[in-house]
Design a protein around this motif. Structure first.
Motif, PDB file in Angstrom:
ATOM      1  N   ASN A  13      26.080  55.258  34.024  1.00 16.18           N
ATOM      2  CA  ASN A  13      25.146  55.212  35.161  1.00 16.18           C
ATOM      3  C   ASN A  13      23.731  55.299  34.592  1.00 16.18           C
ATOM      4  N   LYS A  15      20.906  55.065  36.136  1.00 16.57           N
ATOM      5  CA  LYS A  15      19.883  55.634  37.039  1.00 16.57           C
ATOM      6  C   LYS A  15      18.644  54.731  37.032  1.00 16.57           C
ATOM      7  N   HIS A  99      26.416  59.503  44.844  1.00 15.75           N
ATOM      8  CA  HIS A  99      25.993  60.268  43.658  1.00 15.75           C
ATOM      9  C   HIS A  99      25.211  61.507  44.105  1.00 15.75           C
ATOM     10  N   GLU A 101      22.556  62.793  43.139  1.00 12.32           N
ATOM     11  CA  GLU A 101      21.098  62.601  43.303  1.00 12.32           C
ATOM     12  C   GLU A 101      20.792  61.943  44.644  1.00 12.32           C
ATOM     13  N   GLU A 171      31.656  65.291  39.604  1.00 14.95           N
ATOM     14  CA  GLU A 171      30.446  65.611  38.856  1.00 14.95           C
ATOM     15  C   GLU A 171      29.859  66.928  39.359  1.00 14.95           C
ATOM     16  N   ALA A 175      26.147  70.465  35.968  1.00 16.00           N
ATOM     17  CA  ALA A 175      26.393  69.877  34.639  1.00 16.00           C
ATOM     18  C   ALA A 175      25.640  68.562  34.441  1.00 16.00           C
ATOM     19  N   ILE A 176      25.005  68.050  35.504  1.00 12.32           N
ATOM     20  CA  ILE A 176      24.367  66.731  35.400  1.00 12.32           C
ATOM     21  C   ILE A 176      22.997  66.847  34.761  1.00 12.32           C
ATOM     22  N   GLY A 177      22.825  66.181  33.630  1.00 18.52           N
ATOM     23  CA  GLY A 177      21.531  66.122  32.962  1.00 18.52           C
ATOM     24  C   GLY A 177      21.077  67.460  32.397  1.00 18.52           C
ATOM     25  N   GLY A 216      28.902  64.588  33.984  1.00 18.49           N
ATOM     26  CA  GLY A 216      28.016  65.744  33.807  1.00 18.49           C
ATOM     27  C   GLY A 216      27.922  66.079  32.335  1.00 18.49           C
ATOM     28  N   SER A 217      26.834  65.564  31.694  1.00 18.54           N
ATOM     29  CA  SER A 217      26.579  65.832  30.270  1.00 18.54           C
ATOM     30  C   SER A 217      27.743  65.422  29.358  1.00 18.54           C
ATOM     31  N   VAL A 218      28.385  64.292  29.682  1.00 17.56           N
ATOM     32  CA  VAL A 218      29.401  63.762  28.767  1.00 17.56           C
ATOM     33  C   VAL A 218      28.700  63.131  27.571  1.00 17.56           C
ATOM     34  N   LEU A 236      32.009  59.333  33.923  1.00 15.68           N
ATOM     35  CA  LEU A 236      30.800  58.701  34.444  1.00 15.68           C
ATOM     36  C   LEU A 236      29.658  59.341  33.651  1.00 15.68           C
ATOM     37  N   VAL A 237      28.999  58.510  32.858  1.00 17.49           N
ATOM     38  CA  VAL A 237      28.077  59.010  31.842  1.00 17.49           C
ATOM     39  C   VAL A 237      26.648  58.609  32.206  1.00 17.49           C
ATOM     40  N   GLY A 238      25.753  59.571  32.257  1.00 18.35           N
ATOM     41  CA  GLY A 238      24.346  59.267  32.535  1.00 18.35           C
ATOM     42  C   GLY A 238      23.578  59.056  31.246  1.00 18.35           C
TER      43      GLY A 238
HETATM   44  P1  PGA Z   1      24.460  62.978  32.702  1.00 18.10           P
HETATM   45  O1  PGA Z   1      24.557  62.285  34.148  1.00 18.10           O
HETATM   46  O2  PGA Z   1      25.568  62.389  31.855  1.00 18.10           O
HETATM   47  O3  PGA Z   1      23.095  62.605  32.175  1.00 18.10           O
HETATM   48  O4  PGA Z   1      24.632  64.437  32.903  1.00 18.10           O
HETATM   49  C1  PGA Z   1      25.787  62.036  34.767  1.00 18.10           C
HETATM   50  C2  PGA Z   1      25.580  61.390  36.123  1.00 18.10           C
HETATM   51  O5  PGA Z   1      24.615  61.724  36.808  1.00 18.10           O
HETATM   52  O6  PGA Z   1      26.386  60.533  36.537  1.00 18.10           O
END
Ligand code: PGA
Length: 256
Positions: A13, A15, A99, A101, A171, A175-177, A216-218, A236-238
């Motif tokens: 993803n 973003k 998502h 966000e 997610e 843990a996201i970002g 989430g922070s993968v 799902l990788v940001g």
């Molecule tokens: P992240 O984001 O891997 O940067 O934590 C994941 C996401 O928001 O899908």
């Protein structure tokens, strides 16, 4: 993961990152790194402006393209919105829906998630539906309650065939970002809960076929532990999907 029932899926993803030129550069760099990959499906979700070009350059690599959101109306006076039909027309096979966000900053609700899933399916897209609890909710012991509500509302009135075009992404918002990944055990517990809830919503057999991704922070160094869990079917990788090298390292979680 149980690869005999569910093919792993690694999705990136992006973003609000990357121009069309940067998108082309990414896929040029990715090509030699994922050449011959067939143990998992690969998906990238660029911003709307790069979808068309991404679908052209990603097709020879076997990478599917996803939108990050959509609007449920087909067309009309909805300034700034993009329909599922338009996303299909740009070459996408998937759309992320709900998502965190979008939920946190753009008033996404379980009801709008449900309308968007139906619109995605109506246009022939697969929906990557995101669920997950806030830190305060986890600390208050409400994780399962939150997931239950998001799944029941978001997936309301879907039929068993609809579930063959649903991918869930768990997610946890904390843990996201943040660099704070859920441990494989914490993630597995949530994934098992999600699958059992899906079993009640549709049927246990159909729930066994739904892929549940973790997000989430993968990163390349934590993907293998996550994928070793029986109910984690991909990621799902940001942040780590923005560089071809780290995305490819996650795709190649089994080592090559
Ligand atoms: P992240 O984001 O891997 O940067 O934590 C994941 C996401 O928001 O899908």
């Amino acid at each position: 993961m149980n690869p005999s029932i569910r093919k792993p899926l690694i999705a990136g993803n992006w973003k609000m990152y990357k121009t069309i030129g940067e998108t082309e550069e990414f896929f040029t760099q990715l090509e030699p790194l994922v050449n011959g990959v067939n143990h998992c499906e690969m998906v990238i979700a660029p911003p709307f402006t790069a979808l068309r070009r991404a679908s052209e350059v990603a097709a020879p690599l076997g990478v599917g393209i996803s939108a990050q959101d959509l609007y449920w109306e087909t067309e009309g006076a909805w300034t700034g919105e993009v329909s599922a039909k338009m996303i299909c027309d740009a070459g996408c096979r998937y759309s992320i829906i709900g998502h965190s966000e979008r939920r946190q900053f753009f008033s996404e609700s379980d009801r709008s998630v449900n309308r968007k899933i139906k619109a995605a399916h109506g246009a022939g897209l697969e929906a990557i539906v995101c669920v997950g609890e806030l830190l305060a909710e986890r600390e208050a012991g409400q994780t399962e309650k939150v997931l239950e509500k998001q799944l029941t509302g978001g997936l309301a009135a879907l039929t068993e065939p609809d579930f063959s075009r649903i991918i869930i992404a768990y997610e946890p918002v904390w843990a996201i970002g943040t660099g704070r990944t859920a441990t494989p055990e914490i993630a597995q517990e949530a994934h098992r809960f999600i699958r059992s809830r899906l079993g009640q919503l549709i049927s246990p057999g159909a729930a066994e076929r739904v892929r549940v991704l973790y997000g989430g922070s993968v990163k390349p160094d934590n993907i293998a532990g996550l994928m070793a869990q029986p109910d984690i079917d991909g990621a799902l990788v940001g942040g780590a999907s923005l560089q071809a090298k780290s995305f490819a390292a996650i795709v190649n979680f089994q080592g090559r």
